[in-house]
Design an enzyme around this catalytic site. Structure first.
Site, mmCIF file in Angstrom:
data_model
loop_
_atom_site.group_PDB
_atom_site.id
_atom_site.type_symbol
_atom_site.label_atom_id
_atom_site.label_comp_id
_atom_site.label_asym_id
_atom_site.label_seq_id
_atom_site.Cartn_x
_atom_site.Cartn_y
_atom_site.Cartn_z
ATOM 1 C CD GLN A 66 65.604 35.772 -25.029
ATOM 2 O OE1 GLN A 66 65.731 34.625 -25.415
ATOM 3 N NE2 GLN A 66 65.344 36.784 -25.831
HETATM 4 P P1 GTP Z 1 64.289 41.294 -22.649
HETATM 5 O O1 GTP Z 1 64.633 42.222 -23.759
HETATM 6 O O2 GTP Z 1 63.829 39.940 -23.142
HETATM 7 O O3 GTP Z 1 65.380 41.153 -21.649
HETATM 8 O O4 GTP Z 1 62.997 41.891 -21.863
HETATM 9 P P2 GTP Z 1 62.793 43.381 -21.298
HETATM 10 O O5 GTP Z 1 63.241 43.427 -19.881
HETATM 11 O O6 GTP Z 1 63.381 44.382 -22.229
HETATM 12 O O7 GTP Z 1 61.199 43.507 -21.261
HETATM 13 P P3 GTP Z 1 60.269 44.330 -22.293
HETATM 14 O O8 GTP Z 1 60.481 45.776 -22.128
HETATM 15 O O9 GTP Z 1 60.418 43.738 -23.639
HETATM 16 O O10 GTP Z 1 58.825 44.000 -21.679
HETATM 17 C C1 GTP Z 1 58.336 42.671 -21.548
HETATM 18 C C2 GTP Z 1 56.807 42.688 -21.465
HETATM 19 O O11 GTP Z 1 56.396 43.296 -20.232
HETATM 20 C C3 GTP Z 1 56.140 43.501 -22.571
HETATM 21 O O12 GTP Z 1 54.975 42.834 -22.953
HETATM 22 C C4 GTP Z 1 55.806 44.823 -21.883
HETATM 23 O O13 GTP Z 1 54.672 45.460 -22.446
HETATM 24 C C5 GTP Z 1 55.476 44.343 -20.489
HETATM 25 N N1 GTP Z 1 55.706 45.392 -19.461
HETATM 26 C C6 GTP Z 1 56.793 46.171 -19.302
HETATM 27 N N2 GTP Z 1 56.657 47.005 -18.255
HETATM 28 C C7 GTP Z 1 55.427 46.753 -17.741
HETATM 29 C C8 GTP Z 1 54.698 47.293 -16.626
HETATM 30 O O14 GTP Z 1 55.136 48.174 -15.890
HETATM 31 N N3 GTP Z 1 53.450 46.768 -16.415
HETATM 32 C C9 GTP Z 1 52.918 45.782 -17.197
HETATM 33 N N4 GTP Z 1 51.692 45.356 -16.898
HETATM 34 N N5 GTP Z 1 53.582 45.250 -18.242
HETATM 35 C C10 GTP Z 1 54.818 45.723 -18.502
#
Ligand code: GTP
Ligand code: MG
Length: 171
Positions: free
Chosen positions: A62
């Site tokens: 974020q």
């Molecule tokens: P921050 O902690 O806010 O920086 O986000 P992050 O990069 O850690 O993302 P996070 O792992 O929380 O995933 C964000 C959303 O994307 C979640 O709803 C996951 O289920 C979805 N997501 C993650 N990887 C994939 C993917 O390969 N395919 C799909 N369709 N959704 C995904």
């Protein structure tokens, strides 16, 4: 048995790109979280490969937390940079953050390996890893080993190839 070599990895990339989902998949199944929520600040996670023991700084992507990233650059021995391949509108923002990272004094002159995941390849409008690579101008990275792998973190696809590459860079 032999003690595995300890390696600090920084997991970076925009919010919602899938960083925490990727790290969660790399952990042993009995340590995996069921629900993934947006990371606040950062979280320290651990996973092992055949020869290495990784400590991951899973940073929040974020905007309001991105200024935290640089405080961990010195300690990082490898970088995992995650891109949401379906988020075309923010590809330019991802590039800006990558360029800022690459130009940071604690990163710039180090031969630190960078593993890119072109994540969410399962989504219909996802760009290919080649296209993501072009949009981020990865071919301009000449002083660091890097690799890009397409991944679907929800299903765990493409992650092992990437981590195998990272392990080879460190050994
Ligand atoms: P921050 O902690 O806010 O920086 O986000 P992050 O990069 O850690 O993302 P996070 O792992 O929380 O995933 C964000 C959303 O994307 C979640 O709803 C996951 O289920 C979805 N997501 C993650 N990887 C994939 C993917 O390969 N395919 C799909 N369709 N959704 C995904
Ligand atoms: Mg997260």
């Amino acid at each position: 048995g032999l003690k595995k070599k300890e390696v600090n990895v920084l997991c970076l990339g925009l919010d919602n790109s899938g960083k925490t989902t990727i790290i969660n998949q790399l952990k042993p199944s009995n340590a995996q979280a069921q629900d993934i929520v947006p990371t606040i600040g950062f979280s320290i996670e651990k996973f092992k490969t055949s020869s290495l023991s990784f400590t991951v700084f899973d940073m929040s992507g974020q905007g309001r937390y991105r200024n935290l990233w640089e405080h961990y650059y010195k300690e990082g021995q490898a970088i995992i940079f995650v891109i949401d391949s379906s988020d075309k509108l923010r590809m330019v923002v991802a590039k800006e953050e990558l360029d800022t990272l690459l130009n940071h004094p604690d990163i710039k002159h180090r031969r630190i390996p960078i593993l890119f995941f072109a994540n969410k390849m399962d989504l219909r409008d996802a760009l290919s890893s080649v296209k993501v690579s072009q949009l981020l101008c990865l071919e301009n990275i000449k002083d660091k080993p890097w690799q890009i792998c397409a991944s679907n973190a929800v299903q765990g696809e493409g992650l092992q190839e990437g981590v195998d590459w990272l392990q080879d860079q460190i050994r």
